[in-house]
Design an enzyme around this catalytic site. Structure first.
Site, PDB file in Angstrom:
ATOM      1  N   ARG A   1      -4.331  -3.004   0.507  1.00 42.73           N
ATOM      2  CA  ARG A   1      -4.489  -1.788   1.293  1.00 42.73           C
ATOM      3  C   ARG A   1      -5.242  -0.774   0.437  1.00 42.73           C
ATOM      4  O   ARG A   1      -4.715  -0.278  -0.542  1.00 42.73           O
ATOM      5  CB  ARG A   1      -3.104  -1.266   1.695  1.00 42.73           C
ATOM      6  CG  ARG A   1      -3.225   0.016   2.406  1.00 42.73           C
ATOM      7  CD  ARG A   1      -2.109   1.018   2.387  1.00 42.73           C
ATOM      8  NE  ARG A   1      -0.814   0.796   1.903  1.00 42.73           N
ATOM      9  CZ  ARG A   1      -0.255   1.560   0.962  1.00 42.73           C
ATOM     10  NH1 ARG A   1      -0.949   2.508   0.355  1.00 42.73           N
ATOM     11  NH2 ARG A   1       0.988   1.362   0.612  1.00 42.73           N
TER      12      ARG A   1
ATOM     13  N   HIS B   1      -0.909   4.488   2.682  1.00 40.74           N
ATOM     14  CA  HIS B   1      -0.128   3.746   3.684  1.00 40.74           C
ATOM     15  C   HIS B   1      -0.395   4.312   5.081  1.00 40.74           C
ATOM     16  O   HIS B   1      -0.689   3.588   6.017  1.00 40.74           O
ATOM     17  CB  HIS B   1       1.358   3.830   3.352  1.00 40.74           C
ATOM     18  CG  HIS B   1       2.239   3.340   4.456  1.00 40.74           C
ATOM     19  ND1 HIS B   1       2.313   2.002   4.802  1.00 40.74           N
ATOM     20  CD2 HIS B   1       3.039   3.988   5.321  1.00 40.74           C
ATOM     21  CE1 HIS B   1       3.148   1.866   5.822  1.00 40.74           C
ATOM     22  NE2 HIS B   1       3.594   3.046   6.160  1.00 40.74           N
TER      23      HIS B   1
ATOM     24  N   TYR C   1       2.570   6.457  -6.824  1.00 39.99           N
ATOM     25  CA  TYR C   1       3.154   5.160  -7.175  1.00 39.99           C
ATOM     26  C   TYR C   1       2.162   4.101  -7.626  1.00 39.99           C
ATOM     27  O   TYR C   1       2.556   3.033  -8.045  1.00 39.99           O
ATOM     28  CB  TYR C   1       4.017   4.626  -6.025  1.00 39.99           C
ATOM     29  CG  TYR C   1       3.305   4.525  -4.685  1.00 39.99           C
ATOM     30  CD1 TYR C   1       2.510   3.434  -4.379  1.00 39.99           C
ATOM     31  CD2 TYR C   1       3.444   5.530  -3.726  1.00 39.99           C
ATOM     32  CE1 TYR C   1       1.861   3.340  -3.156  1.00 39.99           C
ATOM     33  CE2 TYR C   1       2.804   5.447  -2.492  1.00 39.99           C
ATOM     34  CZ  TYR C   1       2.016   4.350  -2.216  1.00 39.99           C
ATOM     35  OH  TYR C   1       1.378   4.259  -1.011  1.00 39.99           O
TER      36      TYR C   1
HETATM   37  C1  LIG Z   1      12.831  -0.744  10.487  1.00 45.58           C
HETATM   38  C2  LIG Z   1      11.893   0.182   9.795  1.00 45.58           C
HETATM   39  N1  LIG Z   1      12.243   0.718   8.613  1.00 45.58           N
HETATM   40  C3  LIG Z   1      11.428   1.580   7.989  1.00 45.58           C
HETATM   41  C4  LIG Z   1      10.238   1.913   8.531  1.00 45.58           C
HETATM   42  C5  LIG Z   1       9.313   2.900   7.824  1.00 45.58           C
HETATM   43  N2  LIG Z   1       8.124   2.202   7.337  1.00 45.58           N
HETATM   44  C6  LIG Z   1       6.993   2.210   8.053  1.00 45.58           C
HETATM   45  S1  LIG Z   1       5.831   1.244   7.388  1.00 45.58           S
HETATM   46  C7  LIG Z   1       6.818   0.818   6.085  1.00 45.58           C
HETATM   47  C8  LIG Z   1       6.286  -0.147   5.049  1.00 45.58           C
HETATM   48  C9  LIG Z   1       5.832  -1.438   5.665  1.00 45.58           C
HETATM   49  O1  LIG Z   1       5.299  -2.280   4.717  1.00 45.58           O
HETATM   50  P1  LIG Z   1       4.711  -3.689   5.075  1.00 45.58           P
HETATM   51  O2  LIG Z   1       5.668  -4.452   5.942  1.00 45.58           O
HETATM   52  O3  LIG Z   1       4.299  -4.331   3.823  1.00 45.58           O
HETATM   53  O4  LIG Z   1       3.452  -3.391   6.001  1.00 45.58           O
HETATM   54  P2  LIG Z   1       2.149  -2.535   5.664  1.00 45.58           P
HETATM   55  O5  LIG Z   1       2.411  -1.141   6.148  1.00 45.58           O
HETATM   56  O6  LIG Z   1       1.907  -2.597   4.210  1.00 45.58           O
HETATM   57  O7  LIG Z   1       1.056  -3.166   6.465  1.00 45.58           O
HETATM   58  C10 LIG Z   1       8.053   1.455   6.195  1.00 45.58           C
HETATM   59  C11 LIG Z   1       9.137   1.339   5.212  1.00 45.58           C
HETATM   60  C12 LIG Z   1       9.903   1.346   9.775  1.00 45.58           C
HETATM   61  N3  LIG Z   1       8.760   1.640  10.401  1.00 45.58           N
HETATM   62  N4  LIG Z   1      10.745   0.497  10.380  1.00 45.58           N
END
Ligand SMILES: Cc1ncc(C[n+]2csc(CCOP(=O)(O)OP(=O)(O)O)c2C)c(N)n1
Lengths: 397, 340
Positions: free
Chosen positions: A291, A295, A304
């Site tokens: 990425r 985020h 971080y």
């Molecule tokens: C159940 C849940 N917990 C927390 C969040 C908050 N949150 C949104 S994106 C994220 C990180 C997701 O990381 P990843 O699965 O690696 O996907 P990426 O965003 O890197 O594509 C978090 C913790 C959420 N959307 N849903």
């Protein structure tokens, strides 16, 4: 049959990207994220734009096809950058950048057929593009005017899913339905691709999806985009093993592909979909990518991760390597690249115009389509609200 | 294990009276609890280096280390379920759920285990754990980021549910919740995080599970909590200009509900309006209406009215101003109540 399993932790050989316990320094520096992805990584086009062979996943690609993939990636990147800028100008409440993940998404998306189904999380703007979703249809959810305005039935592109992991079970059920409907087993079979991140693999829903898809032989490709970070947490915070290796424990194949290589992603996903169509699914694909932006537009990655890491990944840019290859092969000239730039500019203008002119929804939208069959209590509440609202508007005259 | 008492001096607060945001007050409160009790640990997604998406845990990992501030895997069921085990083991976990809409993957653990272990073991197992949830709308977020799920938890026996509405309460209530021997759901009004107020870190705080009258009045009682407290106070100020006197009570505790001050107030005013962002059906506001008509039937001059979010999913953010109870909707309810 009784192959002697070693009851030891997987060593550095088995798990180059997430071997054993990383040192604090490695994690802080994000060094693990700069790893090459290990010996099992499927790659067909190097970061230098060299075509390399792979014994299992090689594909023939014509000049025209490769130009098409290049065009896709440039356009979705332009859409992404424009939407990011629109957020910065206050036109969108938030944006979830795709930057860096174009190859993973275009490769996977272009491997799908129209009759296949896609279940995205929330960063899949590139998949949306390949499903024929208009980029402008992505704006409603981020501008706050709607929850996404594309038609999931017509496009076979499910609504974005914000709750991490939920869509994995939904996709599993859909794929089970494809199988129950007899759409598996011959050349015009159907399959489903489900998209999620590396962080999502920690959720119970994802684990349950793996279990269900396995026991029902669902024609489902689990497509994990390991972009190295779940907001501030590196993949090491989710797993001790490379993610693709987990599939084995559920009884289906797991493959790690260079997610910055559109050819490799296309080839591996095509193969996986074919397996599903034949009834040999499910399959887990881990697209090893990065990425390149925050985020979301609300995030501050400088807290971080180090910029060194970003610089390293820039050298693996998914679009640049295709461009170099096209030039080396003499498959594209300056006029081609300029025409794509012009097209991208045009799309950006349309996106911008659409966004700033997107009307706010009428107040009654709050109550619309909560139920398929209506609900008298809610209807009374709506009528009371609208009357109250009208009273206000009248009072101002 | 003896719970630390609440009158301890706290080194996190050099001056006695400070002006803090709710966010900073929570941060200071967490810090004070962690300093006072080495068994207090903070856990959740991104709570370490990032300091949480709202920065409520900012700097805690730096000062207390990775074993007391755990960046957890992305799994709410995991966060809450492992906190149960840690609590049984003698720790006092403080779990952060990133946004209200993400508590549901952990819902099973909360209602099946967190709420019931003490009962099932007839008190042999205590679960002194806190689950912090930023809740409510008004921040222009996408779906699942603006919900008010508190009624689900108030509906479940075995849980305690509280919500703060100002920095002083934020500072003290989080510490009191951590000291509580029961599991506490701690709802934080996210759209008020950056509003400031005075925090006296030496004056002894009031009890945790008590509501508080913020403003006395004679015409109508307004009961509210969390993000709607400020809205209600503004409505009361506006009503005063029209010559109407509102009494405003901040519930602070949703389970157990502390309704004695509400009954007492309604007996004087004869009128009650409940203001909350949560949808109204089968909710805390329903419960208040039911109990007040039961206890104050002969004093009521008008039916209990509710100003709430609607019984719909939280709408797209361009419509949240319409969805959230605002000053006008509260004043409209005041008109209706007084017209009876
Ligand atoms: C159940 C849940 N917990 C927390 C969040 C908050 N949150 C949104 S994106 C994220 C990180 C997701 O990381 P990843 O699965 O690696 O996907 P990426 O965003 O890197 O594509 C978090 C913790 C959420 N959307 N849903």
């Amino acid at each position: 049959m009784s192959s002697p399993e070693k009851w030891t932790h997987p060593g550095p050989d088995a798990a180059p990207a997430t071997a054993a316990k990383p040192t604090a320094e490695q994690v802080i520096a994000g060094l693990r994220a700069t790893d090459e992805g290990g010996a099992d990584l499927v790659q067909l086009l190097t970061p230098e734009g060299e075509r390399v062979q792979h014994p299992d996943f090689d594909i023939d690609i014509t000049a025209e096809e490769l130009r098409g993939l290049y065009r896709d990636m440039v356009l979705v990147r332009r859409v992404d950058r424009e939407a990011n800028a629109l957020q910065r100008k206050g036109q969108l409440g938030i944006w979830v950048p795709l930057l860096g993940q174009e190859a993973a998404q275009i490769g996977a998306g272009r491997a799908m057929r129209p009759e296949d189904m896609a279940f995205p999380s929330y960063r899949e703007h590139g998949i949306a593009w390949t499903r024929g979703v208009k980029p402008t249809d992505l704006l409603g959810i981020f501008r706050g005017t709607d929850n996404g305005t594309w038609d999931p039935v017509a496009t076979r592109f499910h609504p974005y899913t914000i709750v991490i992991g939920n869509q994995v079970l939904n996709a599993t059920g859909y794929a089970m339905g494809q199988k129950f409907d007899g759409k598996v087993g011959d050349a015009d079979g159907e399959a489903t691709v489900c998209f999620f991140g590396d962080g999502a693999t920690s959720q119970g829903d994802v684990h349950e999806g793996f279990v269900w898809a396995a026991v029902y032989d669902a024609p489902l490709v689990f497509f994990c985009q390991n972009n190295q970070w779940a907001i501030s947490e590196p993949t090491e915070r989710q797993s001790r093993l490379p993610l693709y290796q987990r599939a084995r424990g559920y009884g289906f194949p797991g493959i790690r592909v260079d997610g910055n290589d559109v050819l490799a992603t296309l080839a591996v996903t095509r193969w996986a979909l074919e397996e599903c169509r034949q009834g040999n699914g499910p399959i887990l694909i881990e697209a090893f990518t990065y990425r390149m932006d925050a985020h979301t537009t609300s995030d501050d990655p400088s807290r971080y991760r180090l910029s060194d890491e970003l610089e390293l990944w820039k050298l693996k840019d998914p679009i640049e390597r295709v461009k170099v290859h096209l030039v080396k092969q003499q498959w594209a000239d300056q006029a081609f690249f300029e025409s794509i730039e012009a097209e991208a500019e045009q799309i950006a203008i349309e996106l911008r115009d659409y966004c700033v002119n997107l009307p706010d929804p009428p107040p009654g939208r709050i109550f619309s389509e909560v139920y398929a069959e209506g609900n008298p209590v809610l209807e009374a509440q709506r009528d009371e609200f609208l009357a109250y609202h009208a009273g206000f508007a009248g009072g101002e005259h | 294990m003896a719970a630390p008492t609440m009158d301890r001096p706290t080194s996190a607060a050099p001056a006695a009276v400070q002006t803090l945001t709710i966010a900073k007050a929570l941060n200071n409160g967490l810090r004070a609890s962690m300093e006072a009790n080495p068994k207090v640990i903070v856990m959740g997604e991104d709570v370490g280096k990032l300091g949480g998406v709202f920065r409520i845990t900012d700097g805690l990992q730096k000062d207390f280390g990775e074993q007391r501030v755990l960046d957890t895997p992305l799994s709410e069921s995991g966060i809450i379920g492992t906190a149960v085990g840690l609590a049984i083991r003698g720790y006092r976990p403080v779990c952060e759920i990133q946004f209200d809409g993400f508590i549901f993957p952990g819902f099973d653990q909360i209602v099946s285990q967190v709420a019931k272990l003490h009962y099932r073991t007839q008190g042999r197992l205590k679960l002194p754990m806190v689950i912090r949830v930023p809740f409510g709308g008004g921040i222009g977020a996408v779906e699942h980021h603006s919900e008010s799920p508190e009624s689900y938890f108030a509906h479940t026996a075995g849980l305690k549910v509280v919500t703060c509405s100002n920095p002083a309460d934020a500072y003290w209530m989080i510490q009191q919740a951590i000291d509580c021997e029961d599991p506490v759901l701690f709802f934080e009004p996210k759209r008020r995080y950056y509003e400031k107020g005075e925090v006296d870190t030496t004056a002894a705080p009031g009890p945790l599970f008590r509501s508080r009258t913020l403003r006395t009045g004679t015409d109508v009682t307004v009961v509210t909590y969390g993000p709607s407290v400020r809205t209600s106070m503004e409505a009361a100020a506006a009503a005063e200009e029209e010559g109407r006197s509102l009494e405003v009570i901040d519930l602070r505790t949703l389970s157990p509900l502390d309704l004695a001050p509400v009954f007492e107030s309604v007996r004087r005013t004869g009128r009650l309006i409940v203001v909350t962002e949560a949808p109204s059906e089968s909710s805390i506001s329903s419960e208040i209406a039911a109990k007040v008509q039961q206890e104050c039937f002969y004093s009521l001059q008008a039916p209990v009215l509710r100003v709430t979010g609607f019984d719909t999913p939280y709408p797209p953010s361009k419509l949240e101003e319409e969805f959230l109870p605002d000053l006008d909707r509260v004043l409209h309810a005041v008109d209706r109540s007084l017209a009876w």
